[in-house]
Design a protein around this motif. Sequence first.
Motif, PDB file in Angstrom:
ATOM      1  N   PRO A 253      24.922  -5.511 -10.449  1.00 15.84           N
ATOM      2  CA  PRO A 253      25.029  -6.980 -11.560  1.00 15.84           C
ATOM      3  C   PRO A 253      23.692  -7.025 -11.937  1.00 15.84           C
ATOM      4  CG  PRO A 253      24.471  -7.458  -9.332  1.00 15.84           C
ATOM      5  CD  PRO A 253      24.922  -5.987  -9.382  1.00 15.84           C
ATOM      6  N   PRO A 254      23.703  -7.876 -12.800  1.00 16.87           N
ATOM      7  CA  PRO A 254      22.513  -8.132 -14.074  1.00 16.87           C
ATOM      8  C   PRO A 254      21.340  -8.689 -12.828  1.00 16.87           C
ATOM      9  CG  PRO A 254      23.769  -9.682 -14.482  1.00 16.87           C
ATOM     10  CD  PRO A 254      24.564  -8.661 -13.487  1.00 16.87           C
ATOM     11  N   CYS A 255      20.946  -8.557 -11.993  1.00 19.00           N
ATOM     12  CA  CYS A 255      19.576  -9.063 -11.186  1.00 19.00           C
ATOM     13  C   CYS A 255      18.560  -8.174 -10.535  1.00 19.00           C
ATOM     14  CB  CYS A 255      19.879 -10.854  -9.939  1.00 19.00           C
ATOM     15  SG  CYS A 255      21.746 -10.422  -9.373  1.00 19.00           S
ATOM     16  N   PHE A 256      18.020  -7.832  -9.800  1.00 17.64           N
ATOM     17  CA  PHE A 256      17.531  -7.107  -8.833  1.00 17.64           C
ATOM     18  C   PHE A 256      16.039  -7.710  -8.387  1.00 17.64           C
ATOM     19  CE2 PHE A 256      14.443  -3.354  -8.579  1.00 17.64           C
ATOM     20  CZ  PHE A 256      15.270  -2.653  -6.630  1.00 17.64           C
ATOM     21  N   GLY A 257      15.920  -7.349  -6.588  1.00 11.11           N
ATOM     22  CA  GLY A 257      15.256  -7.846  -6.665  1.00 11.11           C
ATOM     23  C   GLY A 257      14.785  -7.117  -5.058  1.00 11.11           C
ATOM     24  N   PHE A 258      14.047  -7.751  -4.274  1.00  7.21           N
ATOM     25  CA  PHE A 258      13.591  -6.914  -3.011  1.00  7.21           C
ATOM     26  C   PHE A 258      12.335  -7.879  -2.097  1.00  7.21           C
ATOM     27  CE2 PHE A 258      11.753  -4.189  -6.343  1.00  7.21           C
ATOM     28  CZ  PHE A 258      10.460  -3.858  -5.220  1.00  7.21           C
ATOM     29  N   THR A 259      12.109  -7.832  -1.518  1.00  2.00           N
ATOM     30  CA  THR A 259      10.831  -7.609  -0.348  1.00  2.00           C
ATOM     31  C   THR A 259       9.619  -6.345  -0.244  1.00  2.00           C
ATOM     32  OG1 THR A 259      11.713  -7.427   1.714  1.00  2.00           O
ATOM     33  CG2 THR A 259      12.424  -9.314   0.859  1.00  2.00           C
ATOM     34  N   LEU A 260       8.822  -6.361  -0.262  1.00  2.00           N
ATOM     35  CA  LEU A 260       7.756  -5.111  -0.069  1.00  2.00           C
ATOM     36  C   LEU A 260       8.211  -4.809   1.541  1.00  2.00           C
ATOM     37  CD1 LEU A 260       4.582  -6.485  -1.841  1.00  2.00           C
ATOM     38  CD2 LEU A 260       6.084  -4.706  -2.709  1.00  2.00           C
ATOM     39  N   GLU A 261       8.495  -5.769   1.920  1.00  2.00           N
ATOM     40  CA  GLU A 261       8.752  -4.709   3.661  1.00  2.00           C
ATOM     41  C   GLU A 261      10.202  -3.644   3.247  1.00  2.00           C
ATOM     42  OE1 GLU A 261       8.764  -8.218   7.498  1.00  2.00           O
ATOM     43  OE2 GLU A 261       9.015  -9.551   4.837  1.00  2.00           O
ATOM     44  N   GLU A 262      11.420  -4.651   2.319  1.00  2.00           N
ATOM     45  CA  GLU A 262      12.121  -3.844   2.175  1.00  2.00           C
ATOM     46  C   GLU A 262      12.242  -2.571   1.759  1.00  2.00           C
ATOM     47  OE1 GLU A 262      16.637  -6.293   1.612  1.00  2.00           O
ATOM     48  OE2 GLU A 262      14.820  -6.911   0.071  1.00  2.00           O
ATOM     49  N   ALA A 263      10.653  -2.658   0.671  1.00  2.00           N
ATOM     50  CA  ALA A 263      10.367  -1.963  -0.487  1.00  2.00           C
ATOM     51  C   ALA A 263       9.685  -0.521   0.948  1.00  2.00           C
ATOM     52  CB  ALA A 263       9.068  -2.133  -1.725  1.00  2.00           C
ATOM     53  N   ALA A 264       8.878  -0.765   2.114  1.00  3.27           N
ATOM     54  CA  ALA A 264       8.160  -0.087   2.024  1.00  3.27           C
ATOM     55  C   ALA A 264       9.233   0.990   3.267  1.00  3.27           C
ATOM     56  CB  ALA A 264       6.842  -0.721   4.102  1.00  3.27           C
ATOM     57  N   ASP A 300       4.020   7.749   6.856  1.00  3.97           N
ATOM     58  CA  ASP A 300       4.908   7.033   6.668  1.00  3.97           C
ATOM     59  C   ASP A 300       3.853   5.409   6.084  1.00  3.97           C
ATOM     60  OD1 ASP A 300       6.269   8.268   8.357  1.00  3.97           O
ATOM     61  OD2 ASP A 300       5.957   7.435  10.499  1.00  3.97           O
ATOM     62  N   VAL A 301       4.951   4.566   5.349  1.00  5.37           N
ATOM     63  CA  VAL A 301       4.235   3.725   4.635  1.00  5.37           C
ATOM     64  C   VAL A 301       4.485   2.798   5.476  1.00  5.37           C
ATOM     65  CG1 VAL A 301       5.054   2.645   2.269  1.00  5.37           C
ATOM     66  CG2 VAL A 301       5.152   5.265   2.491  1.00  5.37           C
ATOM     67  N   LEU A 302       3.599   1.408   5.402  1.00  4.86           N
ATOM     68  CA  LEU A 302       3.519   0.760   6.455  1.00  4.86           C
ATOM     69  C   LEU A 302       3.443  -0.935   5.282  1.00  4.86           C
ATOM     70  CD1 LEU A 302       1.418   1.326   9.930  1.00  4.86           C
ATOM     71  CD2 LEU A 302       4.114   1.718   9.250  1.00  4.86           C
ATOM     72  N   PHE A 303       3.607  -2.110   5.612  1.00  3.32           N
ATOM     73  CA  PHE A 303       3.680  -3.394   5.162  1.00  3.32           C
ATOM     74  C   PHE A 303       3.033  -4.173   6.048  1.00  3.32           C
ATOM     75  CE2 PHE A 303       4.482  -8.143   5.214  1.00  3.32           C
ATOM     76  CZ  PHE A 303       3.930  -8.213   3.868  1.00  3.32           C
ATOM     77  N   GLU A 304       1.960  -4.706   4.845  1.00  2.39           N
ATOM     78  CA  GLU A 304       0.699  -4.608   5.434  1.00  2.39           C
ATOM     79  C   GLU A 304       0.408  -6.395   4.949  1.00  2.39           C
ATOM     80  OE1 GLU A 304      -3.398  -3.176   7.234  1.00  2.39           O
ATOM     81  OE2 GLU A 304      -3.391  -3.379   5.087  1.00  2.39           O
ATOM     82  N   GLY A 305       1.158  -7.770   5.369  1.00  2.00           N
ATOM     83  CA  GLY A 305       0.559  -8.805   4.702  1.00  2.00           C
ATOM     84  C   GLY A 305       0.278  -9.854   5.888  1.00  2.00           C
ATOM     85  N   ASP A 306       0.518 -11.003   5.132  1.00  2.00           N
ATOM     86  CA  ASP A 306      -0.150 -12.276   5.926  1.00  2.00           C
ATOM     87  C   ASP A 306       0.687 -12.744   7.061  1.00  2.00           C
ATOM     88  OD1 ASP A 306      -2.667 -12.442   4.910  1.00  2.00           O
ATOM     89  OD2 ASP A 306      -1.496 -13.823   3.374  1.00  2.00           O
ATOM     90  N   VAL A 307       0.373 -12.272   8.333  1.00  2.00           N
ATOM     91  CA  VAL A 307       1.609 -13.427   8.847  1.00  2.00           C
ATOM     92  C   VAL A 307       1.613 -14.386   9.302  1.00  2.00           C
ATOM     93  CG1 VAL A 307       2.601 -12.510  11.728  1.00  2.00           C
ATOM     94  CG2 VAL A 307       0.972 -11.151  10.205  1.00  2.00           C
ATOM     95  N   VAL A 308       2.385 -14.991   8.930  1.00  2.00           N
ATOM     96  CA  VAL A 308       2.703 -17.065   8.480  1.00  2.00           C
ATOM     97  C   VAL A 308       3.891 -16.675   9.278  1.00  2.00           C
ATOM     98  CG1 VAL A 308       2.470 -18.789   7.178  1.00  2.00           C
ATOM     99  CG2 VAL A 308       0.861 -16.562   7.033  1.00  2.00           C
ATOM    100  N   PHE A 309       5.236 -15.957   9.789  1.00  2.00           N
ATOM    101  CA  PHE A 309       5.871 -16.257  10.486  1.00  2.00           C
ATOM    102  C   PHE A 309       6.661 -15.302  10.662  1.00  2.00           C
ATOM    103  CE2 PHE A 309       7.843 -14.831   6.301  1.00  2.00           C
ATOM    104  CZ  PHE A 309       8.853 -14.009   6.247  1.00  2.00           C
ATOM    105  N   ASN A 310       7.793 -15.023  12.176  1.00  2.00           N
ATOM    106  CA  ASN A 310       7.654 -14.779  12.200  1.00  2.00           C
ATOM    107  C   ASN A 310       8.425 -13.140  11.835  1.00  2.00           C
ATOM    108  OD1 ASN A 310       8.940 -12.580  14.283  1.00  2.00           O
ATOM    109  ND2 ASN A 310      10.124 -13.642  16.041  1.00  2.00           N
TER     110      ASN A 310
END
Length: 326
Positions: A253-264, A300-310
């Motif tokens: 479909p004509p849209c594409f997106g991802f979270t950086l957790e998925e990217a990792a 291995d690649v890890l996601f490293e972001g602010d932990v504001v929610f679970n």
Amino acid sequence: MKFLKYENKKKNRRIDRIICAKIINEFLKSNKSIKKLKKIKGFKVNWSADNQKQISDEINYDKILKHISENHFFDHKKFNLPEIKDTWLDGSFNIALQNHFVGSDNDPVKIIPNMSLGENFPLKPTLDREGIIFNSFQLALTSRIVDLHKKLVESSDEFSEPEWLFDFITMISACISLVDITLNHLYVKAQYDPFEGWVFDEEKLGNRINRRMKDKLKWIYCITGNPLDNIQKEMSSFKILKSIRNHTQHFDPPCFGFTLEEAATWFNMVKDVGILILEIRNRINSTLNTDLIKLILLPDVLFEGDVVFNRQRKEHKNTGYQTTIW
């Protein structure tokens, strides 16, 4: 903020041990088990380069294992060893002319590289002026995947920039192409210059053009008699990356997106493609090359972001990539 980083500690050294054994066996010209390789105290390799005899430093299993575990690659020069690669699949060397040469008859001199596909191979790639001929994309493409992988992780703070996305798309596409060209090369090798024991039955194999990937993977067993089994994890990763490749190439479909957790997670699947290539090579009378070792040993690649929610959810059901596919 850099959202992706490489893991410093290795959780599983199994793949290191497998690669180490492959390297040692390559220089011993053997197929010994890890247990037997550990018992070899040390040996040197005699080889030649530019008609000059060379002798390596003393190596053994433990020394090479320590080296690749610490560095995530194999530096053959550190031990004065020859580069590991397969002549027929990785090519002997590419031909590039910066200028042309004229013979005594005033005609340009033709350069014809060795294709390692036998005398029956119908093409004769030729240069008689400035230009280049590749007889394999394996090394260059594998190296590009590794370079892009590192570049994207190190510049993950720029993930919202178009150039970062295009580099990401290129990396994923290159992973799929690496498998595809390996299988196509196998088909052509079997057709024109098969190894002893190989069978080329065009009726069973089908036409090489416009074939589904799962049909191409069946060529391995049809040609060599060696089943491509015990690769469930690697095939799962390959299929996911292939679907992303198809999505981004056709934008349907004509849209594409991802979270950086998925990217990792996707970044870690790139190594699985390297292992898949290794498993294919194990079955088609081929070996490792130094760039493939780099690919397989990527940290291995890890996601490293602010932990504001679970963030410990196992699935992305209502966000990210899953919301951009049919």
